[in-house]
Design a protein around this motif. Structure first.
Motif, PDB file in Angstrom:
ATOM      1  N   ASN A 194       0.830  -1.208   0.000  1.00 58.20           N
ATOM      2  CA  ASN A 194       0.000   0.000   0.000  1.00 58.20           C
ATOM      3  C   ASN A 194       0.863   1.255   0.000  1.00 58.20           C
ATOM      4  O   ASN A 194       0.585   2.220  -0.723  1.00 58.20           O
ATOM      5  CB  ASN A 194      -0.932   0.000   1.216  1.00 58.20           C
ATOM      6  CG  ASN A 194      -1.817   1.236   1.257  1.00 58.20           C
ATOM      7  OD1 ASN A 194      -2.425   1.608   0.266  1.00 58.20           O
ATOM      8  ND2 ASN A 194      -1.884   1.881   2.412  1.00 58.20           N
ATOM      9  N   LEU A 195       1.924   1.265   0.809  1.00 60.98           N
ATOM     10  CA  LEU A 195       2.820   2.426   0.834  1.00 60.98           C
ATOM     11  C   LEU A 195       3.617   2.512  -0.464  1.00 60.98           C
ATOM     12  O   LEU A 195       3.712   3.584  -1.080  1.00 60.98           O
ATOM     13  CB  LEU A 195       3.776   2.334   2.027  1.00 60.98           C
ATOM     14  CG  LEU A 195       4.897   3.387   2.029  1.00 60.98           C
ATOM     15  CD1 LEU A 195       4.332   4.777   2.261  1.00 60.98           C
ATOM     16  CD2 LEU A 195       5.951   3.065   3.063  1.00 60.98           C
ATOM     17  N   SER A 227       3.041   1.462  -3.379  1.00 58.12           N
ATOM     18  CA  SER A 227       2.245   1.824  -4.553  1.00 58.12           C
ATOM     19  C   SER A 227       1.973   3.317  -4.637  1.00 58.12           C
ATOM     20  O   SER A 227       1.591   3.824  -5.691  1.00 58.12           O
ATOM     21  CB  SER A 227       0.916   1.063  -4.528  1.00 58.12           C
ATOM     22  OG  SER A 227       0.106   1.498  -3.428  1.00 58.12           O
ATOM     23  N   GLN A 228       2.150   4.037  -3.530  1.00 54.46           N
ATOM     24  CA  GLN A 228       1.888   5.470  -3.514  1.00 54.46           C
ATOM     25  C   GLN A 228       3.101   6.308  -3.911  1.00 54.46           C
ATOM     26  O   GLN A 228       3.006   7.529  -4.027  1.00 54.46           O
ATOM     27  CB  GLN A 228       1.401   5.882  -2.127  1.00 54.46           C
ATOM     28  CG  GLN A 228       0.081   5.236  -1.740  1.00 54.46           C
ATOM     29  CD  GLN A 228      -0.310   5.522  -0.312  1.00 54.46           C
ATOM     30  OE1 GLN A 228      -0.421   6.673   0.081  1.00 54.46           O
ATOM     31  NE2 GLN A 228      -0.514   4.476   0.466  1.00 54.46           N
ATOM     32  N   ASP A 249       8.883  13.118  -1.801  1.00 51.78           N
ATOM     33  CA  ASP A 249       7.954  11.989  -1.844  1.00 51.78           C
ATOM     34  C   ASP A 249       8.671  10.720  -2.287  1.00 51.78           C
ATOM     35  O   ASP A 249       8.172   9.971  -3.119  1.00 51.78           O
ATOM     36  CB  ASP A 249       6.768  12.288  -2.759  1.00 51.78           C
ATOM     37  CG  ASP A 249       7.201  12.929  -4.074  1.00 51.78           C
ATOM     38  OD1 ASP A 249       8.412  13.027  -4.329  1.00 51.78           O
ATOM     39  OD2 ASP A 249       6.313  13.330  -4.847  1.00 51.78           O
ATOM     40  N   ARG A 304       3.990  15.231  -0.801  1.00 53.33           N
ATOM     41  CA  ARG A 304       3.917  15.260  -2.251  1.00 53.33           C
ATOM     42  C   ARG A 304       4.617  16.532  -2.702  1.00 53.33           C
ATOM     43  O   ARG A 304       4.267  17.617  -2.258  1.00 53.33           O
ATOM     44  CB  ARG A 304       2.464  15.275  -2.728  1.00 53.33           C
ATOM     45  CG  ARG A 304       1.714  13.967  -2.522  1.00 53.33           C
ATOM     46  CD  ARG A 304       2.257  12.864  -3.403  1.00 53.33           C
ATOM     47  NE  ARG A 304       1.303  11.753  -3.503  1.00 53.33           N
ATOM     48  CZ  ARG A 304       1.617  10.574  -4.001  1.00 53.33           C
ATOM     49  NH1 ARG A 304       2.847  10.340  -4.437  1.00 53.33           N
ATOM     50  NH2 ARG A 304       0.714   9.619  -4.069  1.00 53.33           N
ATOM     51  N   THR A 360       1.171  14.774   4.284  1.00 49.16           N
ATOM     52  CA  THR A 360       0.228  13.885   4.949  1.00 49.16           C
ATOM     53  C   THR A 360       0.856  13.400   6.248  1.00 49.16           C
ATOM     54  O   THR A 360       1.866  12.690   6.221  1.00 49.16           O
ATOM     55  CB  THR A 360      -0.117  12.674   4.069  1.00 49.16           C
ATOM     56  OG1 THR A 360      -0.616  13.120   2.810  1.00 49.16           O
ATOM     57  CG2 THR A 360      -1.153  11.796   4.744  1.00 49.16           C
ATOM     58  N   ASN A 405       2.661   0.177   7.425  1.00 49.15           N
ATOM     59  CA  ASN A 405       1.595   0.774   6.627  1.00 49.15           C
ATOM     60  C   ASN A 405       1.183   2.090   7.277  1.00 49.15           C
ATOM     61  O   ASN A 405       0.125   2.214   7.887  1.00 49.15           O
ATOM     62  CB  ASN A 405       0.394  -0.177   6.544  1.00 49.15           C
ATOM     63  CG  ASN A 405      -0.645   0.310   5.549  1.00 49.15           C
ATOM     64  OD1 ASN A 405      -0.356   1.076   4.637  1.00 49.15           O
ATOM     65  ND2 ASN A 405      -1.887  -0.137   5.735  1.00 49.15           N
ATOM     66  N   GLY A 419      -4.000   6.334   2.336  1.00 45.12           N
ATOM     67  CA  GLY A 419      -3.319   6.960   1.211  1.00 45.12           C
ATOM     68  C   GLY A 419      -2.794   8.341   1.547  1.00 45.12           C
ATOM     69  O   GLY A 419      -3.035   8.892   2.628  1.00 45.12           O
ATOM     70  N   LEU A 420      -2.055   8.901   0.614  1.00 38.40           N
ATOM     71  CA  LEU A 420      -1.499  10.237   0.764  1.00 38.40           C
ATOM     72  C   LEU A 420      -2.498  11.262   0.259  1.00 38.40           C
ATOM     73  O   LEU A 420      -3.186  11.053  -0.739  1.00 38.40           O
ATOM     74  CB  LEU A 420      -0.191  10.357  -0.019  1.00 38.40           C
ATOM     75  CG  LEU A 420       0.942   9.419   0.407  1.00 38.40           C
ATOM     76  CD1 LEU A 420       2.150   9.601  -0.498  1.00 38.40           C
ATOM     77  CD2 LEU A 420       1.324   9.653   1.862  1.00 38.40           C
ATOM     78  N   THR A 421      -2.578  12.384   0.957  1.00 37.93           N
ATOM     79  CA  THR A 421      -3.479  13.461   0.540  1.00 37.93           C
ATOM     80  C   THR A 421      -2.987  14.059  -0.770  1.00 37.93           C
ATOM     81  O   THR A 421      -1.844  14.521  -0.846  1.00 37.93           O
ATOM     82  CB  THR A 421      -3.551  14.555   1.611  1.00 37.93           C
ATOM     83  OG1 THR A 421      -3.913  13.965   2.860  1.00 37.93           O
ATOM     84  CG2 THR A 421      -4.562  15.616   1.232  1.00 37.93           C
ATOM     85  N   PRO A 422      -3.794  14.055  -1.813  1.00 35.28           N
ATOM     86  CA  PRO A 422      -3.326  14.602  -3.095  1.00 35.28           C
ATOM     87  C   PRO A 422      -3.271  16.123  -3.042  1.00 35.28           C
ATOM     88  O   PRO A 422      -4.152  16.759  -2.444  1.00 35.28           O
ATOM     89  CB  PRO A 422      -4.369  14.120  -4.096  1.00 35.28           C
ATOM     90  CG  PRO A 422      -5.620  13.964  -3.288  1.00 35.28           C
ATOM     91  CD  PRO A 422      -5.168  13.528  -1.917  1.00 35.28           C
TER      92      PRO A 422
END
Length: 561
Positions: free
Chosen positions: A157-158, A160-161, A229, A270, A418, A436, A441-444
């Motif tokens: 999960n991490l 993939s971000q 990031d 990000r 995030t 994890n 997820g990360l805030t876009p």
């Protein structure tokens, strides 16, 4: 033990591990992997395991410079020169553990060009024109670039971000007062150009020596980006390994316990980029007047204008909208009406403000309004009291710059942080682990589209709309006395007063009226300010569902200021 957290009597309390030992089956597998990257002690340290490792490392730092100059004299009244310079360096530094997962490499290259022209119109009038151009670029990256985070046990999960897995690095790991792994800094690239033009004129007339001229500079920075990031920043605190939420933590060890138990803090960003510029103008006129054979007066005035910074694509925060309701105000007011606190009547509860952005919703592209009245008078005198004694005095005003040399565009919203929130209810339940850390997820980054809701519940910064240049007033009074054998004594009084010096203000400061005035520790006030109440921001997009009274009041106060 963080897993034993309960809430009772306004306090979050926890029970100790039996025999003060963490069971082996509770040790976080990822933490055990990371532990292998800390080297073994190589010297005797303190009882708290401090100062038990030492290395001596001399990182290479080669610097090279090339300089060429050409001079030409057209005639006795006209001459020029041109100069070209190139300088660069690279360094490999901060290998505190002599390992490639630690430390960074830096590269920088600079070019410079100058053209200078001197022309004598007549023996009493001449000029000096000069144009300068400077270009620089730089890049830095961690030696661990390309590190496979999966080898440590981070979740798919991490991973993939990550926007580019080939840029991933060994994560920063900070555990209390222990030396962190991977060190600060993330790497990035930057570039900038400075164009400057100076025109200086001198006119001699009788007892006068007039000088006047122009000083112009254009500063540009472009393609500036810091690749934040590439891996998470892990920072382990003692928040959930203390007996209560207001207990004093042990001086060392509680953070390490949180690390071994896999209760993380920290953040991941990000990354955005920016390209910005500003212009600087200076005009001056000065006169040295020989009033008598004993008295000379120097008088002049300089005017400066420093244009506000602009970002090429308006990727910057501008100001704070103090007078506008926050997007979460309606829900927060309804929540507060159900659970008010004595300090604030329900009718006075407001949630105001939010970030505004350059070039949007009617805002100008400039990040603040430039100050246009920066006049700087200067005056000085030299008086020959007696043949071997001279009196000197002077006064002047000098403005400082507040542009690219001091600040950059604020990219909140374009670069988005995030935070890692292990728990949203002060430890009653846990939603994030070290493996994890961002389960949701990360805030876009939304850019300016986030509007007043940008960074709700997180730290913000912004520019004052009417930023002023700081300035100093300087004055002096001195006397010079020639002594026998050609010795000279110089005694001077020199003064300097700074005004409008830059400071950062904390809008969430706790009002003094809520603090204790007792000369001894006031446990009652401390306990009250530390109690947890249901926050009016629960269920909004702003923050976790517990908030201290003091924090609640101050946040409301800052948004309503």
């Amino acid at each position: 033990d963080p897993a034993t957290t309960v809430f009772s009597g306004g306090r979050f309390t926890r029970q100790p591990f039996p025999n003060n030992i963490i069971p082996a089956n509770r040790l976080d597998p990822l933490a055990q992997k990371i532990m292998e990257y800390w080297p073994a002690p190589n010297q005797t340290g303190t009882r708290e395991f401090r100062n038990n490792h030492f290395v001596s490392y001399a990182g290479p730092f080669p610097v090279w410079t090339h300089l060429g100059r050409f001079d030409h004299s057209f005639n006795p009244n006209h001459r020029i020169y041109a100069r070209v310079m190139r300088e660069g360096f690279w360094s490999a530094s901060n290998k505190r553990f002599l390992s490639d997962y630690d430390g960074m490499q830096y590269n920088q290259d600079k070019w410079g060009f100058a053209l200078d022209d001197v022309y004598v119109f007549n023996p009493e009038f001449f000029m000096n024109l000069r144009y300068g151009f400077t270009y620089r670029w730089g890049a830095s990256y961690k030696f661990s670039r390309g590190f496979d985070l999966a080898t440590l046990g981070f979740s798919p999960n991490l991973i993939s971000q990550l926007p580019d897995k080939s840029l991933a690095t060994f994560p920063y790991v900070g555990v209390g007062s222990f030396t962190p792994l991977s060190g600060n800094g993330t790497g990035g690239k930057w570039a900038g150009i400075i164009n400057s033009l100076n025109a200086n004129f001198t006119k001699l007339s009788g007892h006068h020596n007039f000088r006047f001229g122009l000083d112009f500079r254009n500063y540009r920075e472009f393609n500036n980006i810091y690749t934040t990031d590439v891996s998470p920043v892990l920072s382990f605190a003692n928040t959930y390994t203390k007996a209560t939420d207001i207990s004093t933590a042990a001086p060392v060890g509680a953070e390490l316990a949180a690390f071994l138990l896999g209760v993380p803090g920290g953040y991941m960003d990000r990354s955005g980029s920016y390209a910005q510029q500003e212009n600087y103008w200076g005009l001056y006129i000065h006169d040295d007047i020989k009033l008598t054979s004993k008295l000379t007066v120097n008088a002049g005035v300089r005017y400066e204008f420093e244009s506000p910074i602009t970002e090429r694509f308006n990727r910057s925060v501008a100001h704070f909208a103090y007078d506008q309701p926050s997007p979460i105000e309606a829900q927060a007011r309804a929540n507060y009406a159900a659970n008010p606190i004595p300090e604030i009547p329900v009718s006075d509860f407001r949630v105001r403000g939010g970030l505004t952005f350059a070039g949007t919703n009617g805002n100008p592209r400039a990040l603040w309004s430039g100050e246009k009245n920066n006049l700087m008078p200067r005056i000085g005198i030299a008086y020959h009291l007696v043949p071997k004694t001279v009196l000197r005095a002077g006064y002047g005003i000098f403005f400082d710059t507040i542009g690219l040399s001091s600040v950059n565009s604020i990219q909140t919203g374009f670069s988005m942080r995030t935070p890692i929130q292990a728990s949203l209810d002060s430890g009653l339940t846990y939603i994030a682990t070290t493996a994890n850390p961002f389960p949701n997820g990360l805030t876009p980054p939304l850019g300016a589209a986030g509007g007043l809701a940008t960074n709700l519940g997180q730290a913000i910064s912004f520019f004052a709309e009417n930023r002023k240049n700081p300035y100093s007033q300087r004055w002096s009074l001195g006397i010079q006395q020639l002594l026998p054998a050609q010795y000279m004594i110089d005694v001077s009084y020199v003064g300097n007063r700074g005004t409008r010096l830059p400071v950062s203000r904390n809008l969430n400061a706790l009002p003094a009226r809520y603090l204790s005035t007792l000369p001894v520790r006031d446990n009652q006030t401390i306990a009250y300010l530390g109690q947890s109440f249901k926050t009016p921001f629960a269920g909004t997009r702003s923050m976790a569902p517990t908030l201290h009274v003091a924090g609640c009041y101050c946040l409301i106060r800052s948004l309503a200021a």
